[in-house]
Design a protein around this motif. Structure first.
Motif, PDB file in Angstrom:
ATOM      1  N   LEU A  80      29.692  22.726  47.164  1.00  0.00           N
ATOM      2  CA  LEU A  80      29.432  21.899  45.989  1.00  0.00           C
ATOM      3  C   LEU A  80      30.159  22.420  44.752  1.00  0.00           C
ATOM      4  O   LEU A  80      30.214  21.726  43.739  1.00  0.00           O
ATOM      5  N   LYS A  81      30.687  23.644  44.823  1.00  0.00           N
ATOM      6  CA  LYS A  81      31.421  24.211  43.702  1.00  0.00           C
ATOM      7  C   LYS A  81      32.710  24.813  44.233  1.00  0.00           C
ATOM      8  O   LYS A  81      32.767  25.271  45.377  1.00  0.00           O
ATOM      9  N   ILE A  82      33.736  24.812  43.402  1.00  0.00           N
ATOM     10  CA  ILE A  82      35.029  25.319  43.852  1.00  0.00           C
ATOM     11  C   ILE A  82      35.846  25.795  42.656  1.00  0.00           C
ATOM     12  O   ILE A  82      35.774  25.203  41.568  1.00  0.00           O
ATOM     13  N   ASN A  83      36.590  26.890  42.826  1.00  0.00           N
ATOM     14  CA  ASN A  83      37.534  27.348  41.817  1.00  0.00           C
ATOM     15  C   ASN A  83      38.588  28.238  42.483  1.00  0.00           C
ATOM     16  O   ASN A  83      38.539  28.451  43.697  1.00  0.00           O
ATOM     17  N   VAL A  84      39.541  28.751  41.699  1.00  0.00           N
ATOM     18  CA  VAL A  84      40.646  29.513  42.288  1.00  0.00           C
ATOM     19  C   VAL A  84      40.164  30.778  42.993  1.00  0.00           C
ATOM     20  O   VAL A  84      40.828  31.285  43.895  1.00  0.00           O
ATOM     21  N   ASN A  85      39.012  31.303  42.572  1.00  0.00           N
ATOM     22  CA  ASN A  85      38.501  32.519  43.199  1.00  0.00           C
ATOM     23  C   ASN A  85      37.963  32.279  44.605  1.00  0.00           C
ATOM     24  O   ASN A  85      37.603  33.229  45.303  1.00  0.00           O
ATOM     25  N   ASP A  86      37.889  31.026  45.020  1.00  0.00           N
ATOM     26  CA  ASP A  86      37.378  30.692  46.349  1.00  0.00           C
ATOM     27  C   ASP A  86      38.451  30.707  47.429  1.00  0.00           C
ATOM     28  O   ASP A  86      38.155  30.442  48.590  1.00  0.00           O
ATOM     29  N   PHE A  87      39.693  30.995  47.054  1.00  0.00           N
ATOM     30  CA  PHE A  87      40.790  30.897  48.024  1.00  0.00           C
ATOM     31  C   PHE A  87      41.587  32.191  48.143  1.00  0.00           C
ATOM     32  O   PHE A  87      41.793  32.912  47.171  1.00  0.00           O
ATOM     33  N   HIS A  88      42.028  32.439  49.367  1.00  0.00           N
ATOM     34  CA  HIS A  88      43.051  33.442  49.633  1.00  0.00           C
ATOM     35  C   HIS A  88      44.219  32.754  50.333  1.00  0.00           C
ATOM     36  O   HIS A  88      44.059  31.660  50.880  1.00  0.00           O
TER      37      HIS A  88
END
Length: 239
Positions: A80-88
Motif C-alpha cells: 500500500l506504500k512505495i518509495n525509492v527505498n523499497d527497491f534494489h
C-alpha cells in the motif's frame, strides 16, 4: 535468478534469494545517482537535486515490479506504500564499475538494460499486507499516510477523511494508483504530491498535463489505466 519466499503463514516478512553471478546489488537511489539524467522536459517542475531515470529504464522497472507483485500475490501479500527505498537493483559488475569510474558510454547504457533487475525489497517503514480473496488488501492496524513522500489514492483519501474503522479492506487496485504516481516521479524527477496539503491528490487535469510528453506511447496508456479515479476502470496493464 532471484526468488521470494514467505517465512511462515502468519508473518508478512519475505526473504530474497539472489544469485548475483558477477553482478552487483545496489539501492535504487544509488542507481538513480549513477544512471539518472537531468530533467530537461518543458513544463515539468523538477527538483534540481533529484535526477530522473529514462523511459526505457522505467519500462524495465514496471516489467520487473509486475513479476514481484505477481509473486507476492501468489503468497497472498500486497503493498500500500512505495518509495525509492523499497527497491534494489541487480546490475552487471562491468557496467557498475564503468559508472563508478565515470567512463560509461551511451551505447553501454543501451546494451545493459535487459541485464539489470529491479527488485521490490521493501523498506523498514513500508510493510506487506495480507490479501484476502485475491483482491482485498487487509489492514488491521492504522497506517500513517501524512508524510509528503507517501503516495495516496482516492480510496485512501476517502478512508482517512471518513474515519472508517479497522479492520478494513482496500481493493488491490488501490496500489496501482500509488505505483503510477511513484513511477511519474521517477520519470520526471518531480513530485505529484501537494507539499502544502499532504492529504490531497493532484487533480486529473494536472496529471494529464504532466503526462503530455508521453502522449500516444505505451507508457502513457499504462499510467492512464492505473490512474483512473473510478477503481472499477483501473488496470495494471502494459501493452
Amino acid at each position: 535468478n532471484y526468488g521470494v519466499q514467505r517465512e511462515n503463514h502468519s508473518d508478512t516478512h519475505i526473504t530474497l534469494n539472489i544469485n548475483l553471478n558477477n553482478k552487483n546489488i545496489i539501492t535504487l537511489q544509488e542507481y538513480i545517482s549513477l544512471f539518472g539524467i537531468a530533467n530537461s522536459m518543458d513544463g515539468i517542475a523538477n527538483d534540481s537535486d533529484f535526477k530522473c531515470i529514462s523511459v526505457n529504464h522505467v519500462i524495465k522497472l514496471i516489467y520487473d515490479l509486475t513479476i514481484c507483485l505477481n509473486t507476492l500475490k501468489d503468497l497472498e501479500l500486497s503493498i500500500l506504500k512505495i518509495n525509492v527505498n523499497d527497491f534494489h537493483v541487480v546490475i552487471p559488475n562491468t557496467i557498475y564499475h564503468k559508472a563508478i569510474n565515470k567512463n560509461i558510454l551511451p551505447d553501454d547504457i543501451i546494451s545493459y538494460i535487459n541485464d539489470i533487475v529491479f527488485i521490490y525489497t521493501g523498506s523498514v517503514s513500508n510493510h506487506l499486507y495480507p490479501l484476502q480473496d485475491k483482491d482485498k488488501i487487509h489492514i488491521e492496524t492504522p497506517i500513517e499516510f501524512s508524510n509528503i513522500n507517501d503516495y495516496l489514492s482516492p480510496e485512501i483519501i476517502s478512508f482517512n477523511k471518513n474515519n472508517k474503522t479497522l479492520p478494513h479492506n482496500f481493493n488491490i487496485k488501490t496500489s496501482y494508483y500509488i505505483i503510477a504516481l511513484f513511477i511519474i516521479d521517477l520519470l520526471f524527477g518531480t513530485t505529484t504530491q501537494d507539499k502544502s496539503d499532504p492529504m490531497s491528490l493532484m487533480s486529473s487535469e494536472k496529471l494529464l498535463t504532466l503526462l503530455e510528453p508521453l502522449y500516444y506511447t505505451k507508457l502513457y496508456y499504462f499510467l492512464l489505466r492505473c490512474l483512473q479515479p473510478n477503481i472499477n476502470d483501473r488496470y495494471f496493464l502494459f501493452v
